[in-house]
Design an enzyme around this catalytic site. Structure first.
Site, PDB file in Angstrom:
ATOM      1  NE  ARG A  72      17.162 -35.979 101.376  1.00  0.00           N
ATOM      2  CZ  ARG A  72      18.177 -35.946 102.235  1.00  0.00           C
ATOM      3  NH1 ARG A  72      18.106 -35.216 103.326  1.00  0.00           N
ATOM      4  NH2 ARG A  72      19.276 -36.657 102.016  1.00  0.00           N
ATOM      5  CE1 TYR A 103      21.981 -38.220 103.765  1.00  0.00           C
ATOM      6  CE2 TYR A 103      23.823 -36.788 103.190  1.00  0.00           C
ATOM      7  CZ  TYR A 103      22.496 -37.131 103.061  1.00  0.00           C
ATOM      8  OH  TYR A 103      21.672 -36.408 102.251  1.00  0.00           O
ATOM      9  CG  HIS A 108      19.631 -31.251 101.979  1.00  0.00           C
ATOM     10  ND1 HIS A 108      18.450 -31.015 102.645  1.00  0.00           N
ATOM     11  CD2 HIS A 108      20.290 -30.057 101.952  1.00  0.00           C
ATOM     12  CE1 HIS A 108      18.410 -29.747 103.017  1.00  0.00           C
ATOM     13  NE2 HIS A 108      19.508 -29.146 102.602  1.00  0.00           N
TER      14      HIS A 108
HETATM   15  C1  LIG Z   1      17.335 -22.333 111.605  1.00  0.00           C
HETATM   16  C2  LIG Z   1      18.006 -23.103 110.547  1.00  0.00           C
HETATM   17  N1  LIG Z   1      19.082 -23.839 110.841  1.00  0.00           N
HETATM   18  C3  LIG Z   1      19.750 -24.510 109.893  1.00  0.00           C
HETATM   19  C4  LIG Z   1      19.321 -24.501 108.600  1.00  0.00           C
HETATM   20  C5  LIG Z   1      20.113 -25.236 107.501  1.00  0.00           C
HETATM   21  N2  LIG Z   1      19.344 -26.349 106.992  1.00  0.00           N
HETATM   22  C6  LIG Z   1      18.613 -26.262 105.873  1.00  0.00           C
HETATM   23  S1  LIG Z   1      17.716 -27.638 105.586  1.00  0.00           S
HETATM   24  C7  LIG Z   1      18.309 -28.401 106.951  1.00  0.00           C
HETATM   25  C8  LIG Z   1      17.790 -29.759 107.303  1.00  0.00           C
HETATM   26  C9  LIG Z   1      16.298 -29.744 107.476  1.00  0.00           C
HETATM   27  O1  LIG Z   1      15.829 -30.993 107.827  1.00  0.00           O
HETATM   28  P1  LIG Z   1      14.274 -31.274 107.978  1.00  0.00           P
HETATM   29  O2  LIG Z   1      13.684 -30.267 108.909  1.00  0.00           O
HETATM   30  O3  LIG Z   1      14.098 -32.683 108.335  1.00  0.00           O
HETATM   31  O4  LIG Z   1      13.679 -30.942 106.559  1.00  0.00           O
HETATM   32  P2  LIG Z   1      14.014 -31.697 105.193  1.00  0.00           P
HETATM   33  O5  LIG Z   1      15.235 -31.056 104.629  1.00  0.00           O
HETATM   34  O6  LIG Z   1      14.205 -33.129 105.485  1.00  0.00           O
HETATM   35  O7  LIG Z   1      12.816 -31.434 104.341  1.00  0.00           O
HETATM   36  C10 LIG Z   1      19.220 -27.587 107.605  1.00  0.00           C
HETATM   37  C11 LIG Z   1      19.954 -27.952 108.818  1.00  0.00           C
HETATM   38  C12 LIG Z   1      18.182 -23.734 108.322  1.00  0.00           C
HETATM   39  N3  LIG Z   1      17.685 -23.644 107.100  1.00  0.00           N
HETATM   40  N4  LIG Z   1      17.548 -23.053 109.302  1.00  0.00           N
END
Ligand SMILES: Cc1ncc(C[n+]2csc(CCOP(=O)(O)OP(=O)(O)O)c2C)c(N)n1
Ligand SMILES: Cc1ncc(C[n+]2csc(CCOP(=O)(O)OP(=O)(O)O)c2C)c(N)n1
Ligand SMILES: [Mg+2]
Ligand SMILES: [Mg+2]
Lengths: 334, 377, 334, 377
Positions: D271, D284, D275
Site C-alpha cells: 500500500r 508507523y 491507509h
Molecule cells: C470488522 C472490522 N473491524 C475493523 C474495521 C476498521 N478497519 C477498516 S480498514 C482496517 C484495516 C484493514 O486492513 P487489511 O485487511 O489489510 O486491508 P487494507 O486496508 O490493507 O486494504 C480496519 C481495522 C473494519 N472495517 N471492520
C-alpha cells in the site's frame, strides 16, 4: 490559596490521560486493540501509551474483535485489567458472542469466584460524517445484557473520571465514547485531573422547572442548547445527563421528573427498542401521578444509520426537541 | 516521474526479498497419526506413567457410565459422555502441571475430574444446579464452556497474561472437531501464534458434531493441517492411544513452557455414546462403525500393552477397578441428594454489588417466597 | 358440507409442515443449519425435509453460525430464499455481525436493488430445564435492529401461518420459536393447514374489560391462565398476543388499552432494556389520557438466565402477573 | 464386556484406517511468489492481454490519483487508495467473465471500475452520498464491503447458490491481509471447501492493516499456507506483476468453473499511499520502505516488459495515458456537482414496505422539512 492553572483539554485527551494514569497506578492495566499501539488509535485516544508503557502494556492486536475480547477475558481471568478498544461501534458486533456469553456472565457463572475487570471502549454515535458502519448507536444491545455496566461521558471531566472508574471497576464496563465529542474542549487542570466518579449516578446539568430532558452522551450538549433556546418559548428546561445507563439512577431521574411533571428522553439511537423506551417506561412507572403528559421520546429514526449527506435529518436536533417539548400538553396547564 | 519518463532508461527493481516467515515443513503433521501402544515406541514409555494412565482410564470409563446412569435416574439433567474418548481426557489432565490451566469444553468433565475437580462439582452444571460447580482457581480449571470454541481465546489470553507476568504457566484448551469450524477457533490460534503464547490446543476429533460427520465439517487433509496456516506446529495422534496422546501433549506443553509457542494437536478418536443421553445416534450412523471403534478401545489398547509386557497383574487391574467403583459409588450416593439452591443467589453475583434495580427485584422475589411459604404453612 | 377431520399437531410439527409446504411450493426455499438434515434438527423441526427434498435443499452446514448466516446472505443475493436455523438462542450471537451489518441493511444499502428474503429461525426462551446458553430470550437485540422483522408464534396455527408468511416475505425475518411450546398441541386439519397470516398484526386472544395483558410467544398461555385465575379476583382481563414485535401493531394494542384503561406487559426476557420498555412507552404515548395507572411490566429478572433448578423463580408466572394487575391502582376506581 | 474379561485372549484391533482426506502436497503454495514479468513465462503471455492490463493499470493509477485529489478538494469524504495495488485490482476484474461476480472490500473501488462500474457510482459511498451507488446486479459487483471479511461468506453463498441452480458462475472475493484474521475469513473458506463452491479468494497482502504490519497480524509462513487447512490450493503470487496475478486468478477461476472448488490466492503487494487520506502513514513506517516498493511498481514493471519486447510504442503508451486522463477529467467534472439526496429515501428501503412506525417517522420528517422551507421562504 494557590492559583490553579487551567488548560484546555479535549475529551480525547482526557480519555488518554485516564488510561495513562490508570496504567501508571496499576501494572495490571493493559490496553489492547486494533492500531492502539504505534498509531495511538484512529482517534489518537491511546496516543503515547505504547511509548510510555511498552508494547506489552499497549498492544496492537491482530484484526479480530472476538479474538481481542476473548483473549482479554483470559487476561482478566489471570488478574489483569484489560482495557479493550473496539475501533468503531459497528466493529464491536463480531465480539458479541464473547460479550454476551462470557464477559457479562463469568462472574455470575462462577458465583463470584471469577470476576472480569474489563473495560470495553466503544467510540459510538454519528454526527462526524462517517460512512456506513462508523456511526452506530448500539447502546440498546449493551443495556439489554445483564452483567455489563454501560457508561457514557458527555463532558471532558466525566470522560476522565468515568473512565478511571470503569477501569477500577471489578465488573465489565462498556464505555461508550461519543465520537463527535472527542474534540470538544474544556478547561482542566493537568496537574490534578478531575475526581473519579462513581458509576451509576446521573447528574443534573441544568436546573429548570418546566420539563426534564433526560439524555446522555452526544445528546447532552444538544439538549443544553435546546434548553437555552427554550427560554424564548417561556420554558425552563431541566437537563439530566444519565452518564450511566446501567446501573440506572432512578433516584435522580425520578426526582427531577416529579419536580417538573413533564419529560422528554433524547438520544441518537433508534427509537424503537432503543434506550428511550426503557427510560420512559420506568419514569412513568415511578412518577405516573406527577406526569402532566406522557414521557415523550426524541430519537434517531428506526433506520440503519444514514449516509453523511443525510445524517442531519436523522440526528435529534434542537428543533425536534423543542417540538417534543411543545407536545407535552401545556394546554392542560391551569 | 510520469509513466512516459519511466520508460527507456528505467528498469524496475526486483521486489523486496520475500521469504516465508517460518519454515513450513516442520509445522506440517506426520502422514500418519502418532502411536505408541503396540509399536516400538512403547518400549521407551515410563511404566509408572502407563499404569497411572490405565488407572485413570478405568476410572474415567466408570465415571462416564455412572454419569450416564444418573441421567436415566433423573439425577442429572443431561450428560455428554466421553466414553471412548477417555484417553484424550485423561492425557490432557495428566500432561499438565499443577500451576497450569485447563480449558475444558462442555464434554470434558472427565478431564476436569482427572485434574482433581470433585466429580459432583464437575457435574453441577449438567445437573441443573448452578452454572459452575467448582472454583476455577482451585484446580486451575476454567468453567466448562458450552458455546463452542469460545474458550480458546480465553486460554490464549490467560497464557499470554501469565507470560507477561513472568509466570511459568501453560494453558491447555480442548475443543471438538465441530468447534474447529467456528471463527473463535481461528482467531484464538492466530493470536496464540502471533503472541507466541504458551498454549496447547487439543482437538478431539471424535468424528461427529452431534449428527454431522467430519466430512461435512471440513475438507482439510487433517485438522492438524490447519496449524501451518497460523505458523504453529500441527500434530496428529491416535486419540485412543493414551500413551501417544500423553506424549504428544506433554511435548507440546514442554515446548510452550520453554517459550516455543503454541501447538495444535489433533487426536483422532470416536464418540462411542450418543451426543448426549437426549440424542438418538441411530438416526445418523451405523452400529458397525461404532463396533469398529469399540475394537480400538483406549482401555483395551493400554491394558493389552501392560499385560503383554507384564507391567500389570490381576491385582493391579483389580485395584484400578476398585478405585473406579469407589468413585462411582461416591458419585451415586452424593448425587442422590437434591442440591439446595438459594434463589437469592440469582441476584448476588451479576455484579460485584447488586444494582439498585437488582436489589428491588431481589426484594420482590423475597416477598413472593415469603408469601408462598406463609401460604403453605 | 364436508366433515373436517381434525387431528392433533404439535407446534414443532406445524413448523415442519410450514417449511415442507414452502419448499414444495417454491424451489428457491432452502433450509440450512447445524444438524437440520439427517438428524432433522435437535428439536426435530426439520424432520423429513432432507429426505423429501435432498441434502441440497436441506443442508447440514459446518458448525459456524456467522458462516451459516453469511453464506445464506450470498444465497439470497442469488435469488434463493434461505431458511436458517440457529440451534439455540444463545448460539445466534456469533452471527450478530452478519445479522446487524448485512442481513438487516442490504436492502437499504442498495436502495431496494438487493433485498434479502431470508428467514432466521431461533428457538428461544426457557422453561425447558435447559442448561446455560440454551434458554435466552434475545428479542431485545432483534427489535433494536432496524431492517429486521421479528415474529413469534404462540399457537400451533400461528406457527404454521406465520412461518409461511416469513418465508414468503421479501424481507429478512427473525422467527422466534418458543421452545417450551414446541410440544404444545392443537387440533388441526392436515389436509388444509391454517391460513398464512400477514406479518404485523396482533390478535386479541381473550377479550376482557378490566385490563389488558400485552404479551407474546411463550408468555401467551401463561397470560391466558392468569386471565382465567383473575376471574376469582373479579378482574376480566383482555389478552393481546402481539405475534409480531416488528412491525408493531399499535392499532390493536392501543385500541385494547383504550378500552380497558390499564395494561401489563408480560414477557420472559429481562425487564431492563427489554421489549416491555418499548411497549409500555409507546402505549403510554398513545393512550396517556385513557390510563388509570402506569403500564406495568412483568418480566424476567435482569440476570443471566438462571440454572434449571431456579428457573421457576425467574419466569413470569400467574401469581406475578396477578400481583401486577393488583397494583394497577384499582382504588382510584370510582 | 468388562475390562477384566477383555484381558488375555482379547487383542485390540488396529484403528480404522486413517488417511488424509486430500493429499496436502498440491495444496501448499510454492516457495516463491509466482512471477511472469521479467521471467521466461512472460514469453508465453498473450500480448493483447498484456496491453489490456497495461491500459487498465494506467487508468487505475490515474483514477487513484484523481480520487485522492478529490478528497483534498472536499469532494470525496474519504478515499482508501489502491495506488501500488493496481495490478491486483485490475487483474481481479479481468480474470472474470461477465456472468461472474466480484465481491470487493471497501478498498476495491478500482476493481469495480475495471469491471465496468461507473467511477462516480463506485465512489458514491465514499463521497458521503448513499451507501451504494450502483445496482449490484448490473455488473455483478456486490456492494463495497466495509466490515472486514464479512463479504467472503456472501461470495461463498452466492457461488454455491449458482451451482445449485446449475449456473456456470464463479465468485471472486477480495480481502486484505488484516481481514484474514477475522473469524469470517475462516468460516467462509471452510464452507467454500466443504461445499466445493466455485469461489476464488484473493488476499491482497499489502503489508499493513492501517498501522499494523503483517508481522503483528500473523506468524504463518505465508497467508497462502492457510489454504491447506481448508483443503483447498493456496497460491502465492507477486501482486505487483499484473500478468502473474491475472494468470493465477484466471487459472483459479477456470478451476472453480470446472467444478474443482475454491482457491486461496495471496498476492504480495504494498500500500504505497496512506491507509486513507485521513491517515498519517509516517507514524508507523519508514519512507525507505515505501521507496523500495515504488521501485517495484506494477505499471513500471509491465511497461518495461512491453517496451523491451516491442509490444507497445509511444503511441500505445500515449493512448493509455489519454484514456486515463479522459476518465479523470470526467470524474472530476461529475464529482464537482453536489449530489441531490432525497431525505424521504431514508425510510423507503428499510423494508419492502415501510412499517407503520416508519411511515409515521417519514411524515414527521416531511412536516419538519416543509416547515423549514416555509421558514426560509
Ligand atoms: C470488522 C472490522 N473491524 C475493523 C474495521 C476498521 N478497519 C477498516 S480498514 C482496517 C484495516 C484493514 O486492513 P487489511 O485487511 O489489510 O486491508 P487494507 O486496508 O490493507 O486494504 C480496519 C481495522 C473494519 N472495517 N471492520
Ligand atoms: C456456538 C455454538 N453453536 C452451537 C452449539 C450447539 N452444540 C452443542 S454441541 C454441538 C456439536 C459439537 O461438536 P464438536 O465440536 O465436534 O464436539 P463434540 O460434541 O463432538 O465433543 C453443537 C452444535 C453450541 N454449543 N455452541
Ligand atoms: Mg466432535
Ligand atoms: Mg492490508
Amino acid at each position: 490559596m494557590t492559583t490553579v492553572a487551567l488548560k484546555p483539554a479535549t475529551m480525547a485527551q482526557a480519555l488518554a490521560r485516564a488510561m495513562r494514569d490508570a496504567m501508571a497506578a496499576d501494572p495490571a492495566v493493559h490496553v489492547m486493540g486494533e492500531d492502539v499501539g504505534t498509531l495511538g488509535g484512529v482517534f489518537r485516544v491511546t496516543d503515547g501509551l505504547a511509548k510510555e508503557f511498552g508494547e506489552d502494556r499497549c498492544t496492537d492486536t491482530p484484526l479480530a474483535e472476538a479474538g481481542i475480547l476473548g483473549t482479554a477475558v483470559g487476561m482478566a481471568m489471570y488478574g489483569l485489567r484489560p482495557v479493550v478498544e473496539m475501533q468503531f461501534d459497528a466493529f464491536a458486533y463480531p465480539a458479541f458472542e464473547q460479550l454476551i456469553s462470557h464477559v457479562s456472565r463469568m462472574r455470575n457463572r462462577t458465583r463470584g469466584a471469577m470476576p472480569l475487570p474489563l473495560t470495553i471502549r466503544v467510540p459510538y454515535g454519528g454526527g462526524i460524517g462517517g460512512v456506513e458502519h462508523h456511526c452506530d448507536s448500539s447502546e440498546a444491545y449493551y443495556m439489554a445484557t445483564p452483567g455489563l455496566h454501560v457508561v457514557t461521558p458527555a463532558t471532558v471531566a466525566d470522560a476522565y473520571g468515568l473512565l478511571r472508574a470503569a477501569i477500577a471497576s471489578d465488573d465489565p464496563v462498556v464505555f461508550l465514547e461519543p465520537k463527535r465529542l472527542y474534540w470538544s474542549k474544556d478547561a482542566w487542570n493537568p496537574e490534578e485531573p478531575p475526581a473519579v466518579e462513581p458509576i451509576g449516578r446521573a447528574v443534573v446539568r441544568r436546573s429548570g422547572r418546566s420539563a426534564t430532558l433526560i439524555t446522555y452522551g452526544p445528546s447532552v450538549p444538544v439538549c443544553l442548547e435546546a434548553a437555552e433556546a427554550a427560554r424564548d418559548e417561556g420554558w425552563d428546561l431541566e437537563v439530566v445527563d444519565l452518564r450511566s445507563l446501567v446501573p440506572f439512577d432512578d433516584e435522580t431521574v425520578s426526582a427531577s421528573v416529579r419536580r417538573t411533571g413533564r419529560a422528554v428522553v433524547v438520544h441518537e439511537s433508534g427509537g424503537f427498542g432503543g434506550p428511550g423506551g426503557e427510560i420512559a417506561a420506568r419514569v412513568t412507572e415511578r412518577c405516573f401521578h406527577y406526569l402532566e403528559a406522557p414521557v415523550l421520546r426524541v430519537a434517531g429514526f428506526d433506520i440503519p444509520y444514514p449516509p453523511p449527506m443525510l445524517e442531519r435529518h436523522h440526528l435529534p436536533g434542537v428543533d425536534r426537541i423543542l417540538d417534543a417539548v411543545g407536545r407535552l400538553q401545556w394546554e392542560a396547564e391551569s | 516521474m510520469t509513466v512516459m519518463e519511466q520508460r527507456g532508461a528505467y528498469r524496475p527493481s526486483p521486489p523486496p526479498a520475500w521469504q516465508p516467515r517460518t519454515d513450513p515443513a516442520p509445522l506440517l503433521p506426520d502422514a500418519e497419526p502418532y502411536r505408541v501402544l503396540g509399536t516400538k515406541a512403547a518400549e521407551d514409555a515410563d511404566p509408572d506413567l502407563l499404569r497411572r494412565l490405565y488407572a485413570e482410564l478405568v476410572r474415567g470409563r466408570r465415571y462416564n457410565a455412572q454419569a450416564t446412569a444418573l441421567t436415566k435416574q433423573g439425577r442429572l439433567a443431561v450428560y455428554p459422555s466421553s466414553t471412548g474418548q477417555e484417553a484424550c481426557e485423561v492425557a490432557a489432565a495428566l500432561a499438565l502441571q499443577a500451576r497450569d490451566w485447563l480449558f475444558p469444553s462442555y464434554r470434558d468433565t472427565l478431564a476436569a475430574v482427572a485434574r482433581g475437580v470433585d466429580p459432583v462439582q464437575a457435574l453441577t452444571l449438567l445437573r441443573g444446579d448452578w452454572h459452575t460447580g467448582y472454583d476455577p482457581y482451585e484446580h486451575r480449571v476454567a468453567p466448562l464452556c458450552t458455546p463452542l470454541a469460545t474458550q480458546l481465546p480465553h486460554a490464549v489470553g490467560l497464557a499470554h497474561a501469565a507470560r507477561l507476568k513472568g509466570d511459568d504457566v501453560v494453558a491447555l484448551a480442548i475443543v471438538g472437531d465441530g468447534g474447529t469450524s467456528e471463527g473463535d477457533f481461528h482467531e484464538a490460534l492466530n493470536f496464540a501464534a502471533v503472541w507466541q503464547a504458551p498454549v496447547v490446543f487439543l482437538v478431539q476429533n471424535n468424528g461427529f458434531a452431534i449428527s454431522v460427520p467430519l466430512a461435512k465439517q471440513t475438507a482439510a487433509p487433517s485438522l492438524a493441517h490447519k496449524a501451518v496456516g497460523y505458523g504453529m506446529p500441527g500434530r496428529l495422534v491416535d486419540g485412543n492411544d493414551a500413551a501417544a496422546v500423553h506424549e504428544v501433549l506433554a511435548d507440546a506443553v514442554r515446548h510452550a513452557r520453554a517459550g516455543g509457542g503454541p501447538t495444535l494437536v489433533e487426536a483422532i478418536t470416536y464418540r462411542v455414546d450418543a451426543h448426549t443421553n437426549a440424542d438418538d445416534a441411530t438416526r445418523y450412523r451405523q452400529d458397525a462403525e461404532v463396533e469398529t471403534w469399540r475394537g480400538h478401545d483406549p482401555i483395551a489398547l493400554l491394558e493389552h500393552e501392560l499385560t503383554e509386557r507384564g507391567l500389570i497383574d490381576e491385582d493391579g487391574i483389580r485395584a484400578a477397578r476398585d478405585a473406579a467403583e469407589t468413585l462411582a459409588a461416591d458419585l451415586r450416593a452424593r448425587m442422590n441428594q437434591d442440591p439446595v439452591l438459594d434463589p437469592m443467589d440469582l441476584f448476588a453475583h451479576v455484579y460485584a454489588e447488586p444494582t439498585p434495580q437488582l436489589r428491588e427485584q431481589q426484594a420482590g422475589l423475597w416477598a413472593e417466597i415469603e408469601a408462598e411459604q406463609e401460604g403453605t404453612h
